[in-house]
Design an enzyme around this catalytic site. Structure first.
Site, PDB file in Angstrom:
ATOM      1  N   GLU A   1       0.816  -1.298  -0.118  1.00  0.00           N
ATOM      2  CA  GLU A   1       0.005  -0.084   0.030  1.00  0.00           C
ATOM      3  C   GLU A   1       0.733   1.501  -0.057  1.00  0.00           C
ATOM      4  O   GLU A   1       2.209   1.051   0.040  1.00  0.00           O
ATOM      5  CB  GLU A   1      -0.956   0.107   1.082  1.00  0.00           C
TER       6      GLU A   1
ATOM      7  N   ASN B   1      -5.875   3.979   7.905  1.00  0.00           N
ATOM      8  CA  ASN B   1      -5.816   3.507   6.522  1.00  0.00           C
ATOM      9  C   ASN B   1      -5.011   4.287   5.418  1.00  0.00           C
ATOM     10  O   ASN B   1      -4.002   4.805   5.906  1.00  0.00           O
ATOM     11  CB  ASN B   1      -7.143   2.906   5.832  1.00  0.00           C
TER      12      ASN B   1
ATOM     13  N   ASN C   1     -10.209   5.618   2.072  1.00  0.00           N
ATOM     14  CA  ASN C   1      -9.253   5.309   0.973  1.00  0.00           C
ATOM     15  C   ASN C   1      -8.625   6.287   0.358  1.00  0.00           C
ATOM     16  O   ASN C   1      -8.101   7.417   0.864  1.00  0.00           O
ATOM     17  CB  ASN C   1      -9.755   4.042   0.220  1.00  0.00           C
TER      18      ASN C   1
ATOM     19  N   ASP D   1     -10.125   1.801  -4.707  1.00  0.00           N
ATOM     20  CA  ASP D   1      -8.949   1.798  -3.425  1.00  0.00           C
ATOM     21  C   ASP D   1      -8.211   3.011  -3.595  1.00  0.00           C
ATOM     22  O   ASP D   1      -8.836   4.164  -3.496  1.00  0.00           O
ATOM     23  CB  ASP D   1      -8.117   0.741  -3.697  1.00  0.00           C
TER      24      ASP D   1
END
Length: 511
Positions: A18, A113, A165, A218
């Site tokens: 990520e 996140n 996200n 995402d």
């Protein structure tokens, strides 16, 4: 997509890769190894790979972002579970290196996140609801989107988020784009670059109407033309979206099913770097997608992006990072007194003492160099005038902390112990802002004083009061007394009590 070239980089395939971020000064790509709790730095030109492992004592399960701090060499913001932290990572560190993160801010949400800085260098970071062992969210609308300002004020900007996200901003700095993955849409807000405020939320792309119903939006970035490039988890692709027309204009297919995030990089920012993961894939999936979890470089797109913004802090996060904190504890004890006299301190002539029922304080007051708590009742032999607030804890991002003992340095700055906050903060009382922070290995920090031969050592006390067994396991040094050196400033000698009455004369008289 015709003309696009997809190349897999020489990075290991990750369970969940990520947060890619290009570092132009190092010609390196930063990638987050979420469940490995590590940051990977790939030097594109040399092929060198550095790995920074994050050791938080096993409290968190994830690391989800990495963003350099502008003007602070080798310092990075990272998220560890539900905490925003700072780490130092040098290029001369070993290729495999482990650090303890320094906590900057935290939240009661499950965990952070995706994150990114806006064009002015504020950090935007979102949280998501708790997950089960399979990685599925078990509680919807339990997350939020937060903003960390230059002065480290931490503010909730969007609530009722399920899985925060992708984030991006338009080239003209007037629109903020945002993805809550579980909403299966891309939303836009009006954005004020001066204040950082957002408003007028609306949907620019509804996944249910695009034919990508099985995909999950995402991570996201923008190109110089204002188009959005969106990673499609479960979709093995990145799509390009015209946010004005609200339609998909291009598609890049990747040899990995769970595509997670994107960023622009390379010498001219014409390379789109893409991360992915193996998360939730079956053995059959992994056989079909052998590059699952890979990191990719996509070239030949005919467009490019702009450099990512680093975090810009008005607080010198570098100044106190390498402080020496020595545990000087010789005796630890627990005192349970529900009602008692609290702090006392001398001015140049008098003793000031005050009485309180229970130590819940949210404001500090300061007058003519004399520091004291002013709470329920104040008893003294002098009268203080012109009371005013110089620091409101509710506006600093330290809302969960309780201001406790305090002292001044020779420059007039205040050094304040934060009960429940595991830190001492330095405050400029004229400007009313926090300028520095010293983290301590004890949750309930209680008081401070200057000492040592030249009064450049800050001595700090703490306590175990109100800590649970779990707290004591996490803070084994709770109740300790500490010596902090290397602050670059010092205090003045404390004043002793001066009595006009001879208190010594009759002290040893019998009966």
């Amino acid at each position: 997509m015709a003309g696009a070239l997809v190349e897999q980089l020489h990075l290991p395939c990750l369970y969940l890769g990520e947060g890619p971020h290009w570092q132009p000064d190092l010609e390196a790509l930063l990638v987050v190894d979420v469940f490995g709790k590590a940051i990977r730095r790939h030097f594109v030109r040399s092929g060198r790979l550095q790995v920074l492992h994050i050791d938080d004592g096993g409290e968190a399960k994830t690391v989800t972002m990495v963003i350099p701090i502008e003007g602070s060499q080798d310092l990075y913001l990272i998220s560890v579970g539900n905490r925003i932290c700072v780490v130092r990572w040098r290029t001369e560190d070993p290729d495999e290196h482990t650090v303890r993160p320094r906590v900057l801010r935290d939240t009661k949400d499950s965990h952070f996140n995706d994150a990114k800085c806006d064009p002015s260098g504020r950090l935007w970071v979102g949280t998501m609801g708790p997950q089960d062992e399979a990685g599925e969210i078990t509680q919807m609308f339990a997350g939020a989107l937060y903003r960390l300002d230059h002065d480290l004020t931490f503010k909730k900007c969007v609530d009722r988020v399920s899985c925060s996200n992708g984030l991006s901003w338009s080239p003209d700095r007037k629109t903020f784009y945002y993805i809550d993955s579980e909403a299966f849409s891309v939303d836009a807000f009006d954005y004020d670059d001066v204040t950082g405020n957002i408003s007028n939320r609306r949907t620019v792309l509804d996944y249910a109407k695009t034919g990508f119903g099985g995909d999950i939006p995402d991570g996201m970035t923008s190109d110089i033309d204002g188009n959005l490039w969106i990673a499609n988890f479960r979709g093995s692709k990145v799509i390009c979206v015209d946010p004005v027309k609200g339609r998909v204009t291009r598609q890049v297919d990747l040899p990995s099913k769970n595509v997670t995030s994107v960023c622009w990089g390379g010498p001219d920012y014409a390379t789109l770097y893409v991360t992915s993961g193996k998360m939730r894939l079956t053995l059959e999936d992994l056989e079909r997608w052998p590059s699952a979890g890979g990191t990719f470089a996509v070239t030949g797109l005919g467009t490019k992006g702009a450099p990512a913004t680093c975090f810009r802090s008005a607080v010198d996060l570098d100044a106190d990072f390498d402080l020496v904190i020595e545990n000087r504890t010789t005796l630890k004890h627990h005192v349970n007194q529900p009602r008692h006299h609290s702090h006392a301190k001398n001015d140049v002539k008098r003793l000031i003492c005050h009485y309180h029922h229970y130590p819940y304080f949210y404001h500090y007051y300061y007058h003519l160099g004399i520091q004291s708590f002013l709470n329920h009742s104040f008893y003294s032999f002098i009268i203080l005038g012109n009371r005013r607030t110089v620091l409101d804890y509710a506006k600093t991002g330290f809302g969960g902390d309780i201001p406790d003992g305090m002292t001044s340095d020779i420059d007039g700055n205040l050094w304040i112990a934060n009960f429940r906050g595991s830190k001492v903060i330095c405050v400029d009382p004229v400007k009313g802002r926090v300028t520095r922070q010293v983290d301590l290995p004890s949750k309930n920090v209680t008081s401070v004083c200057w000492g040592g031969p030249d009064y450049s050592t800050l001595y700090v006390t703490s306590g175990k009061m109100r800590l649970t067994l779990e707290d004591l396991e996490r803070w084994p040094s709770a109740g300790g007394t500490f010596a902090v050196t290397g602050l670059g400033t010092k205090g003045a000698p404390a004043t002793c009590f001066r009595s006009a009455v001879d208190l010594d004369a009759d002290f040893d008289l019998a009966g």
